[in-house]
Design a protein around this motif. Structure first.
Motif, PDB file in Angstrom:
ATOM      1  N   GLN A 181       0.798  -1.221   0.000  1.00  0.00           N
ATOM      2  CA  GLN A 181       0.000   0.000   0.000  1.00  0.00           C
ATOM      3  C   GLN A 181       0.829   1.268   0.000  1.00  0.00           C
ATOM      4  O   GLN A 181       0.328   2.325  -0.336  1.00  0.00           O
ATOM      5  N   LEU A 182       2.093   1.180   0.386  1.00  0.00           N
ATOM      6  CA  LEU A 182       2.903   2.396   0.398  1.00  0.00           C
ATOM      7  C   LEU A 182       4.147   2.281  -0.478  1.00  0.00           C
ATOM      8  O   LEU A 182       4.348   3.059  -1.406  1.00  0.00           O
ATOM      9  N   PRO A 185       3.647   1.210  -4.460  1.00  0.00           N
ATOM     10  CA  PRO A 185       3.027   2.302  -5.208  1.00  0.00           C
ATOM     11  C   PRO A 185       3.940   3.519  -5.297  1.00  0.00           C
ATOM     12  O   PRO A 185       4.046   4.151  -6.337  1.00  0.00           O
ATOM     13  N   PHE A 186       4.628   3.841  -4.217  1.00  0.00           N
ATOM     14  CA  PHE A 186       5.485   5.017  -4.214  1.00  0.00           C
ATOM     15  C   PHE A 186       6.635   4.855  -5.205  1.00  0.00           C
ATOM     16  O   PHE A 186       7.053   5.818  -5.843  1.00  0.00           O
TER      17      PHE A 186
END
Lengths: 579, 449
Positions: A181-182, A185-186
């Motif tokens: 989730q972090l 994607p980042f």
């Protein structure tokens, strides 16, 4: 430091590690070289069944398929490795400097000079020779692809805003949830752009890996690269044309079916909080998004799976030992780390020593000629970069300033940059020979072919990044052309130009190994240069010279990076930053 | 008296620099959060407000002392807290609903229950109908609503807020504040206590049941008092303004009696930043200082800092550095919460630009050790140029790495304005500045950059 999101390969790391780490990495590489040779000795020079490469176009689809599979496997391995490597480097304080130093050096090393050693080693490791060559090729493509991706993921992880990390911690995200989730994607945008470059690099190496001689032996894998080489050395230009067409088709298809949808999709991972207007669109992505079949498949397979994983993770977290107990264990890990590090250092030391011993067989005259060759290749690389800059800067700026033109030219440049220059080499060589030009000049043309697109692509991006008000100022005050170029355009594109040149320089050095020495129609074309010396040494299985030449090239590339590109990059990131 | 939910006992935070020097960010502090209260933590920037919040919420471990959660050590217990961040800290690639669901996912909640709970909380914060939107499609105020929803969806016992309204415009912030207060007062949310970090005094007085004011260098509690005003609180109310004025006074009053500094285990005493050689340069621009002085002259040479802030519509965080800078340079005195201009300050503000630079130069060299050292070093070195590293090393003993860089950049800013020296940004070097009509001892090097 944020990586520029265009076609760029070698990212420049801020130097934060002590010099001895560089030395140990170099030693480890020497050790690796020796270990590969040592394993390779187990491979007896018994005859391998040479695969017949057919020149009939009807074999092309199958060959193209084989090549695609190789590229895909190598890329999948690279992606996994890059994510794991970047993740470990970013979060393991003990290993961070070492891992980044390794990256920095490995991305500057000419992969192709490891070709013979790796091939022989793989053949002795695998019982079936064909499988050995196959794995060797994949391994080499992998080493040509992986470093920039790992680097990109690492820098992304390091630039995640602190509050987002804290949001994960306070909400008790597990490591996996944080990754999905972090962190992924980042890092997605950087990874995708770097993947495009990596796969292009993969094709570049594949063209060479599929067919090359070591001593009297010929290694061949059925594939597009070997097809093109066979066709060219037989002077069969119909077959060459068919092969090139297939290559173009693959590149265009990959662009349309894979990269464009990915770039368009990755738009949602942009971290800026405003909607951008200039978006890449992809009909394929739109079709996928609107497809009901995909939605249904997603609902019944992927989503329940993810749900289960998250539930298990939460469960496991609840059963985990409290922190205080785990602290005891960390002392044990430190001890294990130390022991492992010590053993590794000793082993590296011994192997590196043996590798250096190989060098004593080299005659002094041979060594001098290697240095001379290095000078010549250095001159050729720079000539290629200079010629490349001379035409790409004006053209790139013109394209960048004209939105309608760049709409057409940018995708074309991207495809051109993805096209492996090595596939064109045979054709261009024949043309050059018809014109009566030797390989001395010809190799510059070949390096140019491998390098110029990176400069063009980055200059276009740079010109587009110049704010329009700056251009309006120069129009308002009626700047003359010279003033316009020196005060607005050149400083504006400078950071991008440097990024492009760094990538192009890496490409040109790697190309020198293939460009200065070529088998064509049963004869060997060569010119004086370090690249030719590396190729010749691997051809004749002259490992001491191969090692020395590789070392010289690696040292030169690393030194140039440190002394020229890094300061320029730093200047670009500070003085010429436009934001 | 009720049991505190979170209790901090002698918590402190410092960064070890070398064997005998360390940078104390927060002095040993006692603090407790009780059920049923909104606590506001006020303080100037650099007083460690956010650091304290992170220690209390378990995000960062204190270097000394302990934090207890219902009487048990915080680090070894499962605690139920949430944070609302200043930057919202939303995941831009997740929809509003996915953002809110994420914490529940982490807790392993079943999909359907998770969905229902998230929709309910979105409804509560007024985001009905925005489930499928992405944060970048929303306005700042709406984004912070998502931030609130994500924090509240886990039904935290203590809700931490780190300057949650400071990235929003005034009206939006006001609106969101009153909605939060309504949720809290009507007990729509099961939250037991709210801990709010802010630099906005009015905000603290509007919301809080208890206000804690921190002082800095190192961070310590200056005062901790209850706010007995009834809700809804009116800004124009006399009791309200009196309280705001009081807090301004506490914040502006020069620290009385330096707090006792802690002693290390081996008997050495932690160094207090105020006893250190370098003055802490407030990060203000020379232009701002001149502007402030002119304004004070217009207001009769003496003015209430609270009124000044009001007049300028400034937050205290923005105003303080300027006041402190003027104070440091001897242009201004602060007496009982009033700013009083000095004769030097008056001359300075009324001079024309070149004269101003000269006065600033003199004041800077007289009052600021770092600038004095830089000019001296430049005059003495044969090539009239000194690397940044040299001064960073000197500052390093006193300040954190980040603060060293800030200090140096302010010094560069002031020095360039005062024409004390030139600065070559590309080479990161100070260069001797030749004044007109003045001969440098040796020809000065070419000015680059």
């Amino acid at each position: 430091m944020r990586p520029r999101l265009t076609l760029s390969r070698a990212l420049v790391a801020e130097r934060t590690w002590p010099f001895f780490i560089d030395v140990s990495v170099a030693a480890a590489l020497l050790a690796g070289f020796y270990a590969i040779l040592w394993i390779a000795k187990f491979w007896f020079s018994s005859a391998i069944p040479e695969v017949e490469i057919y020149r009939s176009p009807s074999h092309l689809p199958l060959y193209a398929f084989y090549s695609l599979v190789r590229i895909f496997v190598a890329y999948a391995l690279s992606l996994l490795f890059a994510v794991a490597y970047g993740y470990t480097a970013a979060y393991n304080k003990r290993l961070e400097s070492l891992m980044i130093a390794v990256l920095d050096i490995l991305q500057s090393i000419p992969v192709l000079s490891f070709l013979p050693g790796v091939m022989l080693a793989m053949m002795s490791l695998f019982p079936s020779r064909q499988l050995g060559i196959e794995f060797g090729a994949i391994l080499l493509i992998f080493t040509g692809e992986v470093w920039n991706m790992a680097f990109s993921f690492y820098t992304s992880l390091k630039s995640i805003p602190r509050e987002l990390m804290e949001a994960c911690t306070i909400n008790r995200f597990s490591r996996w949830q944080r990754l999905f989730q972090l962190e992924l994607p980042f890092g997605a945008i950087g990874l995708i752009w770097n993947s495009i470059v990596s796969v292009a690099n993969g094709w570049f190496f594949l063209m060479v890996c599929e067919m090359f001689p070591v001593g009297s032996r010929n290694f061949r894998l059925p594939g597009l690269g070997s097809y093109l080489q066979t066709a060219a050395s037989n002077g069969d230009f119909v077959a060459v044309t068919w092969g090139l067409l297939t290559m173009v088709l693959i590149i265009v298809l990959a662009d349309q079916v894979l990269w464009r949808p990915l770039i368009a999709w990755s738009d949602k991972f942009k971290f800026e909080n405003v909607e951008s207007s200039n978006r890449v669109t992809s009909p394929v992505l739109d079709a996928l998004r609107n497809s009901r079949v995909v939605g249904v498949i997603n609902r019944y397979t992927f989503r329940p799976l993810v749900e289960r994983v998250y539930r298990d993770l939460a469960q496991r977290r609840r059963n985990k030992k409290p922190r205080s107990e785990r602290k005891e264990a960390s002392k044990v890990t430190t001890a294990i780390y130390l022991v492992v590090a010590a053993v590794a250092l000793v082993a590296i030391g011994i192997l590196a020593f043996h590798a250096v011993l190989l060098l004593k067989d080299i005659h002094r005259r041979e060594f001098l000629s290697l240095l001379g060759g290095a000078g010549l290749t250095f001159a050729r690389v720079n000539a290629a970069l200079l010629i490349g800059s001379l035409w790409t800067i004006p053209v790139g700026v013109a394209i960048g300033f004209n939105p309608r033109l760049s709409h057409i030219a940018q995708p074309v440049a991207q495809i051109a940059a993805s096209f492996p220059a090595t596939a064109l080499f045979p054709l261009i060589l024949v043309a050059l020979m018809r014109l009566g030009l030797g390989l001395g000049i010809g190799s510059v043309a070949l390096m140019l072919l491998a390098a110029q697109w990176y400069i063009l692509f980055n200059v276009i991006a740079g010109a587009q990044a110049i704010p329009s008000d700056l251009r309006e100022v120069s129009a308002l005050f009626r700047f003359r052309d010279v003033q316009r170029w020196t005060t607005v355009i050149l400083p504006g594109i400078f950071p991008f130009l440097i990024t492009g040149l760094i990538t192009a320089s890496g490409g040109a050095w790697n190309a020198s190994i293939v460009a200065e020495y070529f088998h064509l129609k049963g004869q060997t074309l060569a010119t004086l240069g370090l690249g030719a010396q590396i190729s010749l040494a691997s051809d004749q299985a002259n490992y001491p010279v191969l090692l020395a030449a590789t070392m010289i090239m690696a040292l030169m590339v690393v030194t140039i990076n440190r002394l020229v590109w890094r300061p320029l990059y730093h200047l670009a990131e500070t003085k010429y930053r436009l934001d | 008296m009720t049991e505190p939910i979170i209790q901090a006992r002698q918590v402190e935070k410092y960064y070890a620099q070398s064997r005998d020097a360390r940078i104390q960010v927060i002095a040993p502090t006692d603090l407790a959060i009780f059920p049923g209260e909104i606590v506001a933590l006020l303080g100037p920037s650099g007083s460690g407000k956010s650091t304290l919040l992170r220690m209390l919420s378990g995000l960062s471990r204190p270097t000394g002392g302990s934090v207890l959660w219902h009487g048990r050590d915080l680090s070894s217990t499962e605690i139920n807290v949430s944070i609302v961040f200043q930057s919202f800290a939303l995941f831009p690639w997740l929809t509003v609903l996915e953002n809110v669901e994420a914490p529940l996912k982490a807790r392993g909640m079943e999909a359907h229950a998770r969905y229902r709970r998230s929709l309910r909380i979105l409804d509560t914060v007024g985001l009905d109908g925005f489930e499928a939107a992405y944060p970048k499609e929303l306005s700042g105020g709406m984004r912070q609503r998502v931030g609130f929803a994500r924090a509240l969806v886990v039904e935290p016992e203590v809700l931490f807020m780190d300057e949650p309204f400071s990235a929003l415009d005034v009206l939006t912030a006001d609106n969101l504040r009153s909605e939060l207060l309504e949720l809290w007062q009507k007990k729509t949310i099961p939250t037991q206590a709210i801990f709010l970090v802010t630099h906005n005094i009015e905000e603290a007085v509007l919301l809080a049941d208890r206000i804690i004011v921190l002082g800095r260098n190192p961070g310590h509690v200056r005062t901790d008092f209850k706010v007995a005003l009834t809700h809804p609180r009116e800004r124009k109310n006399a009791a309200f303004t009196a309280l705001v004025d009081y807090i301004y006074k506490v914040l502006t009053r020069p620290d009385v009696a330096p707090a006792e500094m802690p002693v290390l285990e081996d008997g050495r005493r932690v160094r207090d930043q105020r006893q250190m050689r370098y003055e802490m340069l407030p990060h203000a621009r020379p232009g701002g200082i001149a502007g402030l002085l002119e304004l004070i002259i217009d207001l009769g040479g003496r003015t209430d800092i609270y009124r000044l802030a009001d007049e300028l519509a400034f937050e205290i965080d923005d105003l303080f550095p300027i006041v402190e800078a003027a104070q440091l340079l001897g242009f201004l005195k602060v007496e009982e919460g009033d700013a009083v201009i000095t004769p030097e300050g008056k001359t300075y503000a009324e001079s024309e630009i070149l004269k101003q630079k000269e006065l600033f130069r003199k004041a800077a060299v007289d009052h600021v050790l770092l600038l004095r050292q830089i000019t001296r070093a430049l005059a003495n070195k044969s090539d009239h140029s000194v690397s940044e590293e040299f001064f960073l090393d000197l500052l390093d003993e006193q300040f954190s790495d980040e603060e060293c860089a800030n200090q140096l950049s302010t010094a560069i800013n002031w020095g360039r304005y005062a024409e004390l020296f030139d600065w070559d940004d590309a080479r990161r070097r100070f260069i001797y500045h030749e004044h007109e009509g003045e001969e440098a001892p040796v020809p000065a090097p070419e000015q680059a950059g």
